[in-house]
Design a protein around this motif. Structure first.
Motif, PDB file in Angstrom:
ATOM      1  N   HIS A  77      -5.029   0.780  -6.744  1.00  0.00           N
ATOM      2  CA  HIS A  77      -3.765   0.798  -7.484  1.00  0.00           C
ATOM      3  C   HIS A  77      -3.496  -0.527  -8.197  1.00  0.00           C
ATOM      4  O   HIS A  77      -2.437  -0.680  -8.799  1.00  0.00           O
ATOM      5  N   HIS A 125      -7.278   1.546  -0.219  1.00  0.00           N
ATOM      6  CA  HIS A 125      -6.201   2.257  -0.915  1.00  0.00           C
ATOM      7  C   HIS A 125      -5.548   1.391  -1.985  1.00  0.00           C
ATOM      8  O   HIS A 125      -5.420   1.778  -3.145  1.00  0.00           O
ATOM      9  N   ALA A 170       0.845  -1.207   0.000  1.00  0.00           N
ATOM     10  CA  ALA A 170       0.000   0.000   0.000  1.00  0.00           C
ATOM     11  C   ALA A 170       0.874   1.249   0.000  1.00  0.00           C
ATOM     12  O   ALA A 170       0.570   2.238  -0.671  1.00  0.00           O
ATOM     13  N   MET A 171       1.975   1.220   0.743  1.00  0.00           N
ATOM     14  CA  MET A 171       2.869   2.373   0.813  1.00  0.00           C
ATOM     15  C   MET A 171       3.708   2.505  -0.466  1.00  0.00           C
ATOM     16  O   MET A 171       4.099   3.603  -0.856  1.00  0.00           O
ATOM     17  N   LEU A 172       3.999   1.391  -1.116  1.00  0.00           N
ATOM     18  CA  LEU A 172       4.744   1.429  -2.382  1.00  0.00           C
ATOM     19  C   LEU A 172       3.932   2.056  -3.509  1.00  0.00           C
ATOM     20  O   LEU A 172       4.506   2.685  -4.421  1.00  0.00           O
ATOM     21  N   ALA A 173       2.615   1.895  -3.433  1.00  0.00           N
ATOM     22  CA  ALA A 173       1.749   2.299  -4.551  1.00  0.00           C
ATOM     23  C   ALA A 173       1.961   3.761  -4.923  1.00  0.00           C
ATOM     24  O   ALA A 173       1.884   4.648  -4.086  1.00  0.00           O
ATOM     25  N   GLY A 174       2.247   3.982  -6.189  1.00  0.00           N
ATOM     26  CA  GLY A 174       2.412   5.343  -6.678  1.00  0.00           C
ATOM     27  C   GLY A 174       3.799   5.926  -6.467  1.00  0.00           C
ATOM     28  O   GLY A 174       4.063   7.047  -6.899  1.00  0.00           O
ATOM     29  N   THR A 175       4.685   5.182  -5.805  1.00  0.00           N
ATOM     30  CA  THR A 175       6.046   5.688  -5.593  1.00  0.00           C
ATOM     31  C   THR A 175       6.971   5.193  -6.706  1.00  0.00           C
ATOM     32  O   THR A 175       6.596   4.344  -7.519  1.00  0.00           O
ATOM     33  N   ARG A 176       8.181   5.692  -6.679  1.00  0.00           N
ATOM     34  CA  ARG A 176       9.160   5.308  -7.701  1.00  0.00           C
ATOM     35  C   ARG A 176       9.697   3.895  -7.489  1.00  0.00           C
ATOM     36  O   ARG A 176      10.573   3.446  -8.229  1.00  0.00           O
ATOM     37  N   LEU A 177       9.221   3.216  -6.447  1.00  0.00           N
ATOM     38  CA  LEU A 177       9.634   1.829  -6.208  1.00  0.00           C
ATOM     39  C   LEU A 177       8.569   0.825  -6.631  1.00  0.00           C
ATOM     40  O   LEU A 177       8.809  -0.382  -6.600  1.00  0.00           O
TER      41      LEU A 177
END
Lengths: 274, 274
Positions: B210, B206, B172-179
């Motif tokens: 994604h 959330h 969930a925290m990875l979603a949308g990040t450069r990772l």
């Protein structure tokens, strides 16, 4: 002025409603507070089923006789009904203020994205339970009546950019969903409660990756941080500054918002600072 | 086979390393376990500063003499160093397995996105502390030696799609990040630990926003759920099914992964099922 109260997340008790009704009757005779029965419903975690919470929200928002929609309490649950609510709001909802914070941010964010009504970060009815909670409730009612000039978050007086205010977790969860408003050019105020600092760091890692183009970030109170088995090694402000710097986002300092009685009011956008 | 161990998140103790070294010496004589000193460093929440953790990870991964990189422990912290690590991994890291789960998922996800190495969801060194933890450690070492045929998550045997496995919060925290790796066409396995069910529901709200285009979701164990002041009203599986249905994602059933000694191995992608 008729204020319609519903609970899109978790319930309040009749005592909460009675105390706020008494305060309003004594101090704001021009206000008629209409607390929807759904506010007292309970189903598992929520103030009634998704269908009940959605129906109450639509009744309050689409009632041409109500002048404002006030969310009773946060907790968790608004995200489950927000999309369908947005699809079914009608003309009567168009220019109404919608007031709340914390979990209500899912609705405020969605409304702002859809350009429906006037989303306002503001104390909720259930804040009456807090120490000094009457002051918080008075702030929202006073602002609605156009009386309380000190209700607004103080930086708004000199802010040239449009502003939004969110709970950190709530905005992090909104990011990338169909409820997330475009925040380019905005000052984003963030507050948090009851999260470990490592979780605050993790949320900033996530959220700052979604805040490209914002005018800057302000940090409200990060309160009731649980004690961990070891110190994190950085304060909440240091965490915010670190992640803003990594994404070239301007860190603009403090914001007078938080899960407390001193939580100030932030009308979303610009130019609606009654 | 030389296995290099580093700690991108939180530290282990010398006792943990000694126990796993003894197990490896007794049962896997072909394995040389090289535990980087950084694993025992401590700075605030982390196993040393960001710079220390990054340097150790790069030393382990870029060492042509090491055959695999094994993450020592989760917790929190890998997301702070993952981007810079990816930018500085060299040819020696290219075909190496990287093994871990939980917070190590930030690295596994980033590696998978960057097509570097072989990311593998697998028990970590610190699992030796768990009840039955020797079995978990043995599973990872056995899989690396190509001996343990029962190490793999059982659904992989009949799965036609590429598969990934993550902690729910981590993905969930990875979603949308450069990772965040592209997961279209993948089966996504998710597990969680120590989160309230309302937080699990919030994370699914959330994350499912994604996961457009995935082949389906499987749910691992959702364990150590804290008791709330009231029951949530739905089980973790019901929550997963609900949010998958809202986003037209196929819910495929259980996965044999979780924060426990029975946590099975999931090599990311397809066709690497040694």
């Amino acid at each position: 002025m008729r204020i319609a109260v519903c609970a899109p997340s978790t319930p309040i008790g009749p005592d909460d409603a009675a105390r706020v009704r008494a305060l309003a009757a004594a101090e704001f005779p021009e206000i008629e507070l209409v607390v929807h029965d759904q506010c007292f419903a309970q189903e598992g975690h929520f103030a009634g089923s998704d269908a009940q919470r959605l129906a109450a929200l639509l009744e309050c928002a689409n009632d041409p006789g109500s002048d404002a929609v006030w969310f009773a309490r946060g907790g968790y649950g608004a995200c489950r009904i927000a999309e369908e609510a947005l699809a079914r709001l009608d003309q009567a909802a168009q220019d109404k203020p919608f007031l709340g914070y914390s979990d209500a941010g899912y609705l405020l964010g969605g409304l702002y994205r859809a350009h429906i009504g006037q989303p306002v970060h503001a104390p909720m009815l259930a804040d009456i339970r807090r120490e000094g909670g009457e002051e918080a409730v008075r702030r929202t009612l006073g602002w609605l009546c156009g009386q309380d000039k000190a209700a607004l978050e103080p930086s708004l007086a000199r802010e040239k950019h449009p502003v939004v205010a969110f709970n950190l977790m709530t905005l992090a969860m909104l990011a990338g969903t169909r409820l997330m408003p475009g925040l380019a050019g905005h000052v984003v105020m963030l507050e948090e409660v009851s999260e470990y600092l490592y979780a605050v760091d993790r949320l900033f890692f996530h959220l700052t990756a979604h805040l490209g183009g914002v005018a800057g970030v302000r940090l409200g109170r990060v309160s009731a941080v649980p004690e961990n088995d070891r110190p994190f090694g950085a304060s909440a402000e240091e965490i915010a500054r670190y992640w803003c710097a990594r994404h070239a986002i301007a860190f603009l300092g403090e914001a007078a918002i938080g899960h407390d009685a001193a939580n100030r009011i932030v009308p979303f956008g610009a130019g609606v600072k009654r």
